[in-house]
Design a protein around this motif. Structure first.
Motif, PDB file in Angstrom:
ATOM      1  N   SER A  17       4.055  -3.375  -0.798  1.00  0.00           N
ATOM      2  CA  SER A  17       5.498  -4.129  -0.404  1.00  0.00           C
ATOM      3  C   SER A  17       6.418  -3.114   0.155  1.00  0.00           C
ATOM      4  N   GLN A  74       6.713 -11.293   0.200  1.00  0.00           N
ATOM      5  CA  GLN A  74       5.969 -11.863  -0.724  1.00  0.00           C
ATOM      6  C   GLN A  74       6.453 -12.933  -1.833  1.00  0.00           C
ATOM      7  N   ASP A 108       3.526 -10.402   4.135  1.00  0.00           N
ATOM      8  CA  ASP A 108       3.283  -9.807   2.754  1.00  0.00           C
ATOM      9  C   ASP A 108       2.527 -10.961   1.821  1.00  0.00           C
ATOM     10  N   GLU A 109       1.383 -10.600   1.442  1.00  0.00           N
ATOM     11  CA  GLU A 109       0.740 -11.618   0.676  1.00  0.00           C
ATOM     12  C   GLU A 109       0.954 -12.980   1.184  1.00  0.00           C
TER      13      GLU A 109
END
Ligand SMILES: Nc1ncnc2c1ncn2[C@@H]1O[C@H](COP(=O)(O)OP(=O)(O)O)[C@@H](O)[C@H]1O
Ligand SMILES: [Mg+2]
Lengths: 315, 428, 262
Positions: C53, C95, C181-182
């Motif tokens: 991240s 995220q 991000d994820e």
């Protein structure tokens, strides 16, 4: 020289008084993220309570009891009012303390009336401490400085030597981590808020008779204290200390100086008459500009050093 | 995608919206038929001005999440420029008095450009503190430069100046001022409402909700705040200009922290989350300032209490209280919860009575002590120094508290049940 | 499936050169070199706390790099603010869901298309008259499957819907380089499958960099994979090679790789 020393002493004592206020404000702000708009109102309450107690029991019991009462009041405010709106975010918290400032002022009107109180310096300290050249320095001013320094020392010891002090200190720089460690128990909030208010109350006890005890005293000092907090750097105790002294000294010096551009330019050989362009600006004396200096300072700091003198966090 | 595009219906000019705006215009038009006393007219002018002022304030607080503690700077400086212009008109300058608010507005916007550059560098709490500082700065300056600000007495003027509008409107009679305010109020309200439906207005909402994310969709949050502040300063200045015409005097009180605090208080009470909330706040302002202030010296205390109660128990303001009832009314089930509301009102009134008695008696003791210990309450003489009235206060508080608990329980059970049903019927 | 296309060395869409980042005394990113070709789908994997991240935060301008350079289409991003980088054609998701909770789903998306369509800070145009912005927002809604929830407040969506909206906001502006991000973190199997389809659909013809923990997602989507461990890229290669890379297995993947390979 005489003027300089006396002004410096007066400035420092005023600055120390400002610090008694701004330290509590800064502590509360760093811990809880709450800008306590009513902080100066607790200062005022300190003065009024002290007056009421000193009428009955004398000054010394008041010095002890008034801050305690104010502190308890502050703790109650945190427990039963602030905690309620905490979940709504910081703006409602600020608004609540804003309303509280309103309420406290009206409460003071209600109980003590609208005119200033005859809250006097205790007789045993109503004399000069020493004489510098020809000017006397009042003993009570010295006492003020002593109390402020003692308080500074006390804060320092509490912050560095006690468990709760360490938690508070940690949360000055790393509020999130402290929270994550499960430390930010509501009890700490309550203690800090109450403690901060008690400090303000103490400042009121010793400031109320040194200056004046009247319903307007909160508003008079309130915004200056905010300026101190921003200039020092939000959340920095050291910054609050430096800024308090700085602003205290600057203002005290400015008030005593009767120079203007007119006098300055006259000594340089220029003559300015009322017909000169922007005469109203040139003729202002430094003393007349004293009220705006802290705010001017604030604006300059914001433009050139947005995080304040010693701040680490940018708002 | 063509198919998807066809399905999109661009809403035509909404009928309900048309009705509301025409109704608003009509209301402004006919109000003087009912309230035509000099006093009521002046009051309505003042409320109209405050409406514009608080709507402009809410552009910052409600729409962009910026809490300004120095908004009176813009309206006040606008008012000063307007009144100086008015004096110039009196000296023969050719400028219509009816457009004076525009002068105020431009001044407000100009100072928005100036001060906003500094203040909007920050957001959140620091923004609030800096606006406070700027407010104090301007106020202190207003006392330093009596040439422009008129010193203690302020700057006064005479609004009967220059050529009459259409040959006969001089703005001498209050009714003409009323219609001037009404026209400006309508225009400003419409303009500010329209602003909420523009790209900048919508992004301002986004900045309020989540400033960080806005930076990742191409917008500079500082620029958004700055622009909104300038526009808000413009409308605040218009309000200032109208105030200058209405009162024919502007003093440093116009830029004071008290003014800034007042607009915050009433905007919040009216309701920050809704566009029309501040307008409700302005009407309540009229009630407090004019009605209550003439009855009791303690009105500021009541105002403070009212405000604190709102912050604690109803942070959405009156507008939210009203809007919350809509789903229930729509579902036709308002009747079920109505008795509980009545009970709540009764509880509120009882507690209020207890409070009023107590406050007024204390005030009497502290401020009017010289006049003896009896106080006249609605025609009855009450012996303030005896125990009986205080027992009465205690009794009233007790009854009020019991009623309050009952009402609260009633409302919450009814509310939960009805809302539960509504949600279930929607998802089904 | 994804043929391991040969990667010609033309100007990379995104390039990191010896990027380092320290917070205080701890160095979190310790010299990352990475070149991502135009049109590539690139996955960044690695254990928790590896700095994935943080890497995204550096690329998107949330933090500045300590040393090193980041180039977007050959242009240096040094010193640029997030909104400037975004205007250059890079968009990212977060995220932790990062949406406008009080605005409707439609408004969330529309906010994201306004700047790229040139409406910028205008306050003289009514939103309802901006046909292109409204059309585009509705297209995106259709694409991310939230059309039915168009007028719901974003804060009231389910978790999976909020994640879809997060992706929607990211791609709505039409950026050429997209960082996710994820995107599937915390989703159930079927939700995550849907999310993969969504990502595949919305990133056609774009350059995609994604952080992902779910190996089946990584292997089905990515053209190439970089493995980040303790702030260093220990390997960058096509999925097949990564699977067989001993260092990677040792450092990080272990059993989960075997699962992913099933
Ligand atoms: N703003 C920050 N300040 C200090 N440390 C940070 C900050 N952001 C991330 N870190 C640290 O950097 C490391 C990597 O974090 P992160 O990039 O979130 O890992 P990943 O996404 O790979 O799980 C963690 O140890 C985290 O504590
Ligand atoms: Mg991560």
């Amino acid at each position: 020289m005489e003027f300089f020393l006396i002004s410096l002493l007066n400035g420092v004592s005023y600055g120390l008084l400002l610090f008694m206020l701004s330290s509590g404000l800064t502590l509360i702000f760093s811990m809880m993220g709450v800008l306590n708009f009513a902080h100066a109102s607790f200062y005022m309450l300190g003065a009024y309570f002290a007056y009421q107690i000193s009428v009955k029991f004398g000054f010394w019991p008041a010095l002890l009891m008034a801050p305690l009462v104010v502190g308890v009041l502050g703790a109650l405010v945190e427990r039963f009012m602030l905690r309620r709106v905490h979940k709504f975010g910081h703006v409602p918290e600020l608004l609540l303390t804003f309303g509280l400032a309103y309420l406290i002022e009206e409460f003071v009107h209600l109980i003590w009336g609208r005119s200033s109180l005859d809250y006097k310096v205790p007789t045993e300290m109503d004399g000069p401490l020493f004489t510098l050249y020809t000017t006397t320095f009042p003993m009570y001013r010295g006492f003020m400085m002593l109390v402020a320094v003692l308080m500074l020392l006390a804060i320092f010891l509490v912050l560095t030597r006690t468990r709760i002090g360490l938690v508070i200190q940690a949360s000055l720089t790393h509020p999130d981590t402290v929270e994550a460690l499960g430390h930010n128990v509501p009890r700490v909030f309550m203690l800090v808020f109450g403690g901060g208010c008690a400090l303000a109350g103490l400042a009121g006890v010793i400031g109320g008779n040194a200056f004046v005890t009247e319903p307007g005293m909160a508003a008079a000092v309130g915004s200056i204290v905010f300026v101190v907090a921003v200039v020092g750097g939000m959340g920095s105790l050291a910054g609050a200390f430096v800024a308090s002294l700085l602003i205290g000294v600057i203002q005290t010096f400015a008030v005593a100086m009767d120079y203007s551009f007119v006098t300055l330019l006259k000594s340089a050989g220029f003559v300015i008459t009322p017909d000169t362009f922007l005469y109203s600006l040139w003729k202002l004396t430094i003393a007349q500009t004293a009220p705006i200096l802290p705010y001017l300072f604030l604006v300059l700091i914001l433009i050139f050093r947005p995080r304040g003198l010693m701040g680490t966090r940018e708002g | 995608m063509a198919q998807g595009a066809q399905k999109i219906v661009f809403r035509p000019l909404n009928l309900a919206r048309c009705i509301i705006w025409s109704g608003f215009a009509l209301l402004l038009l006919v109000l003087p038929l009912f309230f035509n006393k000099g006093f009521a007219l002046t009051l309505m002018c003042q409320i109209g001005t405050i409406m514009i002022f608080s709507l402009s304030f809410n552009m910052l607080l409600g729409q962009s999440g910026m809490l300004s503690l120095g908004h009176a700077v813009y309206s006040g400086l606008g008012a000063y420029f307007a009144i100086h212009m008015l004096n110039l008109i009196g000296k023969g300058w050719l400028f219509p008095v009816s457009l004076l608010p525009l002068v105020g507005g431009l001044a407000g916007a100009l100072f928005g450009v100036l001060f906003g550059y500094v203040t909007t560098k920050k957001s959140g709490t620091p923004f609030a503190m800096i606006t406070l500082g700027i407010g104090e700065l301007v106020f202190a300056m207003s006392l330093m430069f009596p040439e422009f600000f008129g010193g203690e007495g302020g700057v006064s003027s005479n609004r009967i100046a220059g050529e009459p509008l259409f040959g006969f409107i001089t703005f001498g009679p209050q009714i003409q001022v009323y219609y001037l305010v009404a026209v400006w109020l309508f225009i400003c309200t419409a303009a500010m409402y329209a602003f909420t439906h523009t790209p900048l207005g919508r992004i301002a909402n986004a900045v309020r909700d989540n400033p960080e994310r806005v930076e990742f969709i191409g917008y500079e949050t500082q620029r958004v705040r700055y622009l909104v502040l300038i526009i808000s300063g413009f409308f605040a200045g218009i309000a200032g200009g109208l105030g200058a015409i209405n009162f024919e005097i502007v003093s440093s009180e116009n830029v004071s922290a008290i003014r800034s605090g007042t607009v915050l208080l009433f905007t919040f009470i009216g309701g920050v989350p809704f566009f029309f909330g501040p307008m409700i706040g302005a009407v309540i302002f009229g009630f407090f300032i004019v009605v209550l202030a003439t009855i009791t010296k303690a009105w500021l205390l009541y105002l403070g209490l009212f405000f604190v109660m709102m912050v604690m128990y109803c942070p959405g303001g009156i507008a939210t209280l009203i809007m919350m009832q809509f789903p229930i009314v729509k579902a036709g089930r308002f009747r079920e919860i109505f008795p509980s509301y009545c009970l709540a009102v009764a509880a509120g009134l009882t507690l209020l009575a207890a409070l009023v008695f107590a406050v007024e008696m204390i005030y009497h003791l502290s401020l009017e002590a010289a006049a003896g210990t009896t106080k006249a309450f609605f025609g009855y003489d009450v012996e303030v120094a005896s125990a009986t009235p205080w027992l009465g206060v205690a009794l009233l508080s007790g009854i009020g508290a019991v009623l309050f608990v009952a009402a609260r329980r009633g409302i919450s059970t009814h509310w939960d049940r009805i809302m539960g049903d509504i949600i279930r019927s929607q998802t089904a | 499936m994804n043929a391991p296309a040969p990667m010609p060395v033309i100007a990379a869409a995104l390039e990191l050169r010896a990027v380092r980042k320290s917070f205080g005394v701890t160095e979190i990113i310790r010299g990352v070199d990475l070149a991502i070709t135009k049109g590539e789908r690139h996955a960044v994997i690695g254990p928790n706390g590896a700095g994935k991240s943080t890497l995204f935060n550096l690329i998107s301008g949330r933090f500045g790099v300590s040393t090193g350079a980041i180039l977007l289409n050959g242009g240096d991003l040094a010193g640029l603010k997030p909104f400037e980088i975004n205007r250059k054609g890079l968009a990212r998701s977060f995220q932790i869901t990062n949406i406008f909770a009080n605005l409707s789903v439609f408004e969330n998306i529309r906010c994201a298309v306004l700047y790229p369509l040139g409406y910028k800070y205008s306050f003289w145009k009514a939103l309802s008259t901006l046909k292109d912005a409204n059309l585009r927002a509705d297209e995106i809604l259709e694409l991310i499957g939230l059309k039915k929830r168009r007028d719901v407040k974003a804060g009231l969506l389910t978790y999976a819907e909020q994640r879809a909206l997060e992706i929607g906001i990211t791609i709505a502006g039409g950026a050429e380089v997209i960082l996710l991000d994820e995107p599937t973190a915390g989703m159930s199997r079927s939700e995550s499958d849907q999310a993969v389809e969504l990502i595949r659909k919305v990133t056609v013809g774009k350059t995609l960099v994604m952080v992902e923990h779910d190996m089946s997602v990584v292997f089905s989507l990515a053209d190439r994979i970089s493995v980040l461990v303790y702030g260093e890229v220990i390997a960058t290669d096509v999925p097949e090679k990564i699977r067989g890379n001993a260092a990677v297995q040792e450092a990080y993947l272990g059993t989960s790789l075997a699962e992913g390979a099933h």
